[in-house]
Write a protein that holds these residues in place. Structure first.
Motif, mmCIF file in Angstrom:
data_model
loop_
_atom_site.group_PDB
_atom_site.id
_atom_site.type_symbol
_atom_site.label_atom_id
_atom_site.label_comp_id
_atom_site.label_asym_id
_atom_site.label_seq_id
_atom_site.Cartn_x
_atom_site.Cartn_y
_atom_site.Cartn_z
ATOM 1 N N ASP A 110 -2.554 6.590 0.843
ATOM 2 C CA ASP A 110 -3.652 6.619 1.802
ATOM 3 C C ASP A 110 -4.948 7.002 1.093
ATOM 4 N N HIS A 111 -6.051 6.438 1.572
ATOM 5 C CA HIS A 111 -7.370 6.831 1.085
ATOM 6 C C HIS A 111 -8.385 6.399 2.132
ATOM 7 N N LYS A 128 5.002 11.231 3.956
ATOM 8 C CA LYS A 128 3.622 10.955 3.552
ATOM 9 C C LYS A 128 3.454 11.279 2.076
ATOM 10 N N THR A 152 -12.788 10.382 5.057
ATOM 11 C CA THR A 152 -12.067 11.137 6.080
ATOM 12 C C THR A 152 -12.696 12.480 6.454
ATOM 13 N N SER A 180 0.844 -1.184 0.000
ATOM 14 C CA SER A 180 0.000 0.000 0.000
ATOM 15 C C SER A 180 0.886 1.241 0.000
#
Length: 816
Positions: A206-207, A272, A210, A203
């Motif tokens: 990010d998802h 990130k 949210t 992975s």
């Protein structure tokens, strides 16, 4: 001689043997290749840096164990050494030095991590571009050299080509994966996580949903301009758990708040790669005039109101504020339900949408064409990279759902359209779904591979002597999914008993005969073990289907006023038995074969129970059959009713049971969520949908008839105070048409003083077919001890084609 002295002597001898073996491996190889091992006479250690990361060590362990299995030796024959302490030939694991020529601009698509290995006369160097892909490099090396395959989790799913001697030709081999991010959700067991790593899944991005974490209830209360307009008022969530809303994306306050929050995340964590603005999993979008202006002219996509312009105009502005400072990062989101379509303007390159769709729907040519066109249009929308989000269940389905046709076609097609990120919700039933996840992992790694050849390898290597019948088993399962009634829609039969219609009795008999043929030819222990997993899982499928068949038989009997008493008693007994058998078998399989099923017997599959209605009818006839423990506990809250209680008429507690006060609001179709006018005790709510029809007409008996047609998710409900321990009897008169997958049902729920429901509730469902004459749905249930409220609801879900339901005369009585 003491035992301590003996141990010292044995350790010394072991050291001499080890030294001899290491002396052998330290001799330089000869010829045009590198000799990796030759029986137990010559082997090579695995070397890692002096301060190895977990990535180095995980790759080393995988190499050691797999090479040992290929050589039929203990793993100790391939030890892991500090490269500074070992000077001889070895299999070295390391991160590739960055190439000075490869310096992509920060706005380019992220580098696809290539892996590879170099074979020199002095040894082998396995390399990747970063530490967390070293295990992918090791896995790919093992696939290429010793035919390692991790078809399913654990020892049972592993295959490797065993040979007494391994020589590799000199030179370099490398591969760049087709998909940059390759992720499956719902693989939680340790063996599943190991399978995930060995199949080079990773992975990168990010998802998620949210919005509620970015904009809290307190934020909205402090700055209501960010809150959505719903039914003419700014909607402030009830508490932090309320995520049934979307913010007003046209508000400058929302843009400032979200951009600031995302900038803080990127600043705090330079590693990130992506930040996330994923809409809440809700269709309660802002209904304000500014939002409606942005989505004008108003249109639908796949039946949903099209709000793509709203979301992506907002994300474009957020990206414009973030990109100058963070040009190499991404802002991920979901192209989901109301935002699936491409907006009518280019999308900022920083934005990274995941296109959500259940591509098992590709059994329907119309949907397959639509989805392929959508993928290609998104590929031309100006994005650097985009992803797809799929639904590969697994649990909660309780029947085989291999859907290999969708995997084999959609992953290569999406890659050709420009997709480079992938996520699927899986929760696999390893005993039912065959090679689905392995095939997907292989195609994500290299979409140019031939799916038919991969499946040939799966059947020949995994099923060996039983390859023929097991190929046939999964082909029959595929046939059932491909030939199901159309149209397709999102995760059809999800948590739905109607999935059993895909596997009628004759098909289940065919599948059992195939499994019996496989058992007859299975000679090796490993094949018998693999076959036991499938047989165990399918035994639950079989009972699940039988359970729903018997339930429907009983339900149809109770819908007839002329049902024979003996038939009712007999069918109640048969249904009770198979219900007990299903629960027992499911628990046994989950205990003995943890990988066979991830699916639970969730309330959705067990809460529709026509026995109370049948018992009430028998009681009215003066017959009171035995009430078993399952029925007593699940429906009657631990206390079986008497014949008098079952036959009682009770006191009506609903208001406006004939719907006389119900009025439909006059509102824009996109904003018609809570659709009834105030002033009625009823609440009508549902999802705006292109084919949705909500009509009210006068009933000849007085009051009104409510007609629902073409609805995606619709409910009419009312709550009243409840008396703990009391029996409640609900009825509704209905007529309508129900297609496979459509859920039309009566629901009784109980809630505590805080308004939280006490369980999944009790349902009575209208069977498949058309009911031209009005019939009655009926529920009898006892309120639990903590009940403060009792609710009744009539719901219609997933109406397709000419499905409809007409509703009148609703009753909820408290029995004396």
């Amino acid at each position: 001689m003491t035992s301590r002295t003996l141990i010292c002597i044995l350790l010394g001898l072991a050291g001499l043997v080890a030294s001899a073996r290491y002396w052998l491996v330290s001799q330089p190889p000869t010829g045009n290749g590198f000799l990796v091992y030759h029986g137990n006479l010559l082997v090579r250690p695995i070397t890692v840096p002096t301060a190895p990361t977990e990535g180095h060590l995980a790759a080393a362990r995988l190499l050691s164990n797999t090479l040992a299995t290929a050589a039929s030796l203990p793993a100790s024959y391939f030890p892991v050494w500090d490269e500074a302490a070992w000077r001889g030939p070895s299999i070295r694991i390391g991160v590739r030095e960055p190439s000075p020529k490869r310096n992509p601009a920060k706005t380019d698509m992220p580098t696809i991590e290539a892996v590879g290995y170099d074979v020199y006369p002095e040894g082998i160097r396995i390399h990747a571009e970063n530490e967390d892909t070293l295990i992918s490099a090791a896995s790919w090396f093992l696939e290429q050299t010793v035919g390692a395959r991790w078809f399913s989790p654990g020892r049972m799913g592993f295959e490797v080509t065993q040979r007494g001697r391994l020589v590799l030709p000199l030179g370099r081999r490398q591969h760049a994966p087709g998909y940059f991010s390759r992720n499956f959700g719902g693989l939680d067991k340790p063996t599943e996580k190991a399978w995930y790593r060995a199949n080079r899944l990773v992975s990168r991005l990010d998802h998620g949903h949210t919005v509620s974490s970015l904009i809290s209830q307190k934020d909205l209360a402090a700055n209501p301009a960010m809150a959505p307009v719903v039914n003419g008022l700014r909607y402030i969530p009830r508490d932090k758990h309320d995520d049934a809303w979307q913010p007003d994306l046209t508000s400058p306050a929302t843009l400032r708040h979200v951009t600031r929050a995302l900038r803080d995340q990127l600043s705090r964590d330079p590693s990130k790669m992506s930040v996330v603005f994923g809409q809440n999993d809700s269709w309660r979008w802002d209904q304000g005039s500014a939002t409606l202006a942005v989505v004008a002219p108003h249109r639908y996509f796949r039946g949903y109101p099209d709000y793509s312009n709203t979301l992506f105009a907002f994300l474009n502005k957020a990206a414009e504020g973030l990109a100058p400072e963070f040009p190499d990062r991404f802002l991920s989101t979901y192209a989901y339900q109301w935002t699936e379509d491409v907006p009518r303007f280019p999308v900022h390159p920083m934005v990274l949408p995941y296109l959500t769709a259940d591509r098992s729907q590709w059994f329907d040519p119309a949907f397959a064409k639509n989805d392929k066109d959508l993928l290609q249009r998104w590929g031309k929308a100006g994005l650097r990279i985009f992803g797809i989000y799929d639904y590969y269940y697994g649990g909660p389905f309780l029947v085989p759902r291999p859907t290999l046709y969708a995997v084999a076609e959609s992953i290569p097609f999406a890659h050709a359209a420009g997709v480079r990120a992938f996520y699927a919700e899986c929760y696999p039933n390893w005993g039912l779904d065959g090679p689905k996840l392995w095939l997907a992992a292989q195609l994500l790694w290299d979409p140019t591979q031939d799916s038919a050849q991969l499946l040939n390898e799966y059947y020949s290597r995994y099923w060996k002597e039983a390859a023929g019948p097991m190929r046939r088993f999964f082909e029959v399962c595929e046939r059932q999914w491909l030939n199901q009634p159309k149209p397709g829609y999102w995760i059809k039969y999800f948590k739905d008993d109607h999935q059993r219609i895909l596997y009628p009795p004759e098909v289940r008999r065919e599948l059992w005969e195939i499994l019996d043929r496989a058992s007859a030819v299975a000679k090796s222990e490993i094949v018998r073990e693999r076959l036991a997993l499938v047989r165990a899982a399918f035994s639950v499928s079989d009972l699940f289907c039988l359970h729903d068949e018997k339930r429907e038989t009983l339900a149809r009997l109770t819908l007839r006023s002329d049902s024979a008493t003996d038939d009712l008693v007999r069918v109640i007994g048969g249904f009770s038995k198979v219900r007990r058998d299903l629960k027992t078998r499911h628990a046994e399989v989950k205990r003995r074969f943890p990988l066979a099923l991830s699916a639970e017997l969730i309330g959705d599959y067990m809460r529709t129970d026509p026995r109370p209605r049948a018992l009430a009818e028998l009681a009215r006839r003066g017959v009171h059959p035995h009430i078993d423990d399952d029925l007593r506990m699940t429906v009657f809250a631990g206390t079986a009713p008497t014949a008098t209680e079952l036959a009682a008429t009770g006191t009506e507690i609903l208001k406006d049971g004939n719907l006389a006060t119900l009025r439909k609001r006059n509102a824009h179709p996109f904003t018609l969520l809570d659709w009834n006018e105030p002033g009625s005790p009823w609440t009508g709510k549902g999802e705006p949908f292109e084919t949705r029809q909500i009509e009210l007409r006068a009933s000849p008996q007085g009051g009104q008839v409510l007609r629902l047609a073409g609805c995606n998710q619709e409910a009419l409900m009312q709550w009243q105070p409840a008396e703990p321990g009391a029996f409640y009897h609900a009825t509704v008169r209905v007529r309508g048409k129900v297609s496979p997958g459509n859920m039309t049902f009566l629901l009784v729920m109980f809630a505590n003083a805080d308004g939280k429901t006490t369980d999944m509730g009790h349902t009575d469902r209208l069977p498949i077919g058309e009911f031209i004459q009005t019939t009655s749905l009926e529920i009898l249930a006892r309120a639990p001890k903590n009940a403060t409220w009792v609710g009744v609801s009539i719901r219609a879900l997933w109406q397709v084609n000419d499905d409809y339901v007409e509703i009148e005369d609703i009753s909820l009585k408290r029995l004396q």
